[in-house]
Design a protein around this motif. Structure first.
Motif, PDB file in Angstrom:
ATOM      1  N   GLN A  38       0.829  -1.208   0.000  1.00  0.00           N
ATOM      2  CA  GLN A  38       0.000   0.000   0.000  1.00  0.00           C
ATOM      3  C   GLN A  38       0.863   1.257   0.000  1.00  0.00           C
ATOM      4  OE1 GLN A  38      -2.470  -0.646   3.411  1.00  0.00           O
ATOM      5  NE2 GLN A  38      -4.031  -1.721   2.225  1.00  0.00           N
ATOM      6  N   PHE A  41       2.269   1.722  -3.488  1.00  0.00           N
ATOM      7  CA  PHE A  41       1.234   2.233  -4.379  1.00  0.00           C
ATOM      8  C   PHE A  41       1.031   3.731  -4.162  1.00  0.00           C
ATOM      9  CE2 PHE A  41      -3.192   3.172  -5.500  1.00  0.00           C
ATOM     10  CZ  PHE A  41      -3.187   2.775  -6.829  1.00  0.00           C
ATOM     11  N   LEU A  42       0.981   4.149  -2.893  1.00  0.00           N
ATOM     12  CA  LEU A  42       0.831   5.568  -2.565  1.00  0.00           C
ATOM     13  C   LEU A  42       2.014   6.373  -3.106  1.00  0.00           C
ATOM     14  CD1 LEU A  42      -0.508   7.970  -1.170  1.00  0.00           C
ATOM     15  CD2 LEU A  42       0.576   7.215   0.967  1.00  0.00           C
ATOM     16  N   THR A  44       3.928   5.670  -5.614  1.00  0.00           N
ATOM     17  CA  THR A  44       3.813   5.720  -7.072  1.00  0.00           C
ATOM     18  C   THR A  44       2.798   6.768  -7.498  1.00  0.00           C
ATOM     19  OG1 THR A  44       4.417   3.392  -7.261  1.00  0.00           O
ATOM     20  CG2 THR A  44       3.249   4.360  -9.131  1.00  0.00           C
ATOM     21  N   GLU A  45       1.653   6.796  -6.826  1.00  0.00           N
ATOM     22  CA  GLU A  45       0.630   7.804  -7.127  1.00  0.00           C
ATOM     23  C   GLU A  45       1.164   9.218  -6.906  1.00  0.00           C
ATOM     24  OE1 GLU A  45      -3.874   6.737  -6.327  1.00  0.00           O
ATOM     25  OE2 GLU A  45      -2.653   6.490  -4.512  1.00  0.00           O
ATOM     26  N   LEU A  46       1.864   9.395  -5.798  1.00  0.00           N
ATOM     27  CA  LEU A  46       2.399  10.711  -5.441  1.00  0.00           C
ATOM     28  C   LEU A  46       3.412  11.196  -6.472  1.00  0.00           C
ATOM     29  CD1 LEU A  46       2.671  13.074  -3.480  1.00  0.00           C
ATOM     30  CD2 LEU A  46       4.237  11.651  -2.122  1.00  0.00           C
ATOM     31  N   GLN A  48       3.752  10.188  -9.555  1.00  0.00           N
ATOM     32  CA  GLN A  48       3.108  10.381 -10.855  1.00  0.00           C
ATOM     33  C   GLN A  48       2.370  11.706 -10.895  1.00  0.00           C
ATOM     34  OE1 GLN A  48       3.410   8.301 -13.635  1.00  0.00           O
ATOM     35  NE2 GLN A  48       2.608  10.173 -14.543  1.00  0.00           N
ATOM     36  N   LEU A  49       1.654  12.016  -9.835  1.00  0.00           N
ATOM     37  CA  LEU A  49       0.931  13.286  -9.762  1.00  0.00           C
ATOM     38  C   LEU A  49       1.901  14.467  -9.826  1.00  0.00           C
ATOM     39  CD1 LEU A  49      -1.994  14.277  -9.428  1.00  0.00           C
ATOM     40  CD2 LEU A  49      -1.630  14.212  -6.963  1.00  0.00           C
ATOM     41  N   THR A  63      -5.556  16.291  -3.410  1.00  0.00           N
ATOM     42  CA  THR A  63      -5.885  15.355  -4.489  1.00  0.00           C
ATOM     43  C   THR A  63      -5.801  13.910  -4.023  1.00  0.00           C
ATOM     44  OG1 THR A  63      -5.098  16.915  -6.154  1.00  0.00           O
ATOM     45  CG2 THR A  63      -5.259  14.602  -6.820  1.00  0.00           C
ATOM     46  N   LEU A  64      -4.726  13.565  -3.321  1.00  0.00           N
ATOM     47  CA  LEU A  64      -4.574  12.179  -2.883  1.00  0.00           C
ATOM     48  C   LEU A  64      -5.498  11.832  -1.734  1.00  0.00           C
ATOM     49  CD1 LEU A  64      -0.757  11.778  -3.422  1.00  0.00           C
ATOM     50  CD2 LEU A  64      -2.595  10.682  -4.692  1.00  0.00           C
ATOM     51  N   ARG A  67      -8.754  10.943  -3.411  1.00  0.00           N
ATOM     52  CA  ARG A  67      -8.714   9.632  -4.088  1.00  0.00           C
ATOM     53  C   ARG A  67      -9.009   8.502  -3.107  1.00  0.00           C
ATOM     54  NH1 ARG A  67      -3.653   9.704  -8.299  1.00  0.00           N
ATOM     55  NH2 ARG A  67      -4.474  11.355  -9.611  1.00  0.00           N
ATOM     56  N   ARG A  68      -8.558   8.648  -1.903  1.00  0.00           N
ATOM     57  CA  ARG A  68      -8.801   7.598  -0.922  1.00  0.00           C
ATOM     58  C   ARG A  68     -10.266   7.512  -0.564  1.00  0.00           C
ATOM     59  NH1 ARG A  68      -8.330   6.693   5.055  1.00  0.00           N
ATOM     60  NH2 ARG A  68      -8.117   4.460   5.147  1.00  0.00           N
TER      61      ARG A  68
END
Length: 70
Positions: A38, A41-42, A44-46, A48-49, A63-64, A67-68
């Motif tokens: 987890q 994944f977080l 990676t999202e961070l 990428q954003l 934003t994140l 998403r949650r």
């Protein structure tokens, strides 16, 4: 514009800010260090954003966080 957006290089200030956002979101989501998948994944999202142009700390958090909940 941050250098990282075009070259993949991150300034120390960028990394410090990304670490603060990551730590706050992990705390918000109650992700322990053992929750590696987890947390990865977080992260990676961070990144990428950030790479896509959201470079403001509060915008990243907002934003994140949304998403949650979504």
């Amino acid at each position: 514009m941050s250098v990282s957006r075009s070259s993949g290089v991150y300034w120390p200030a960028d990394l410090d800010m990304l670490q603060r956002v990551f730590d706050r979101l992990c705390n918000e989501r109650r992700l322990a260090k053992k929750d590696r998948e987890q947390r990865a994944f977080l992260a990676t999202e961070l990144f990428q954003l950030f790479h896509d142009g959201t470079t403001d700390e509060s915008d990243l958090l907002r934003t994140l966080s949304k998403r949650r909940r979504a």
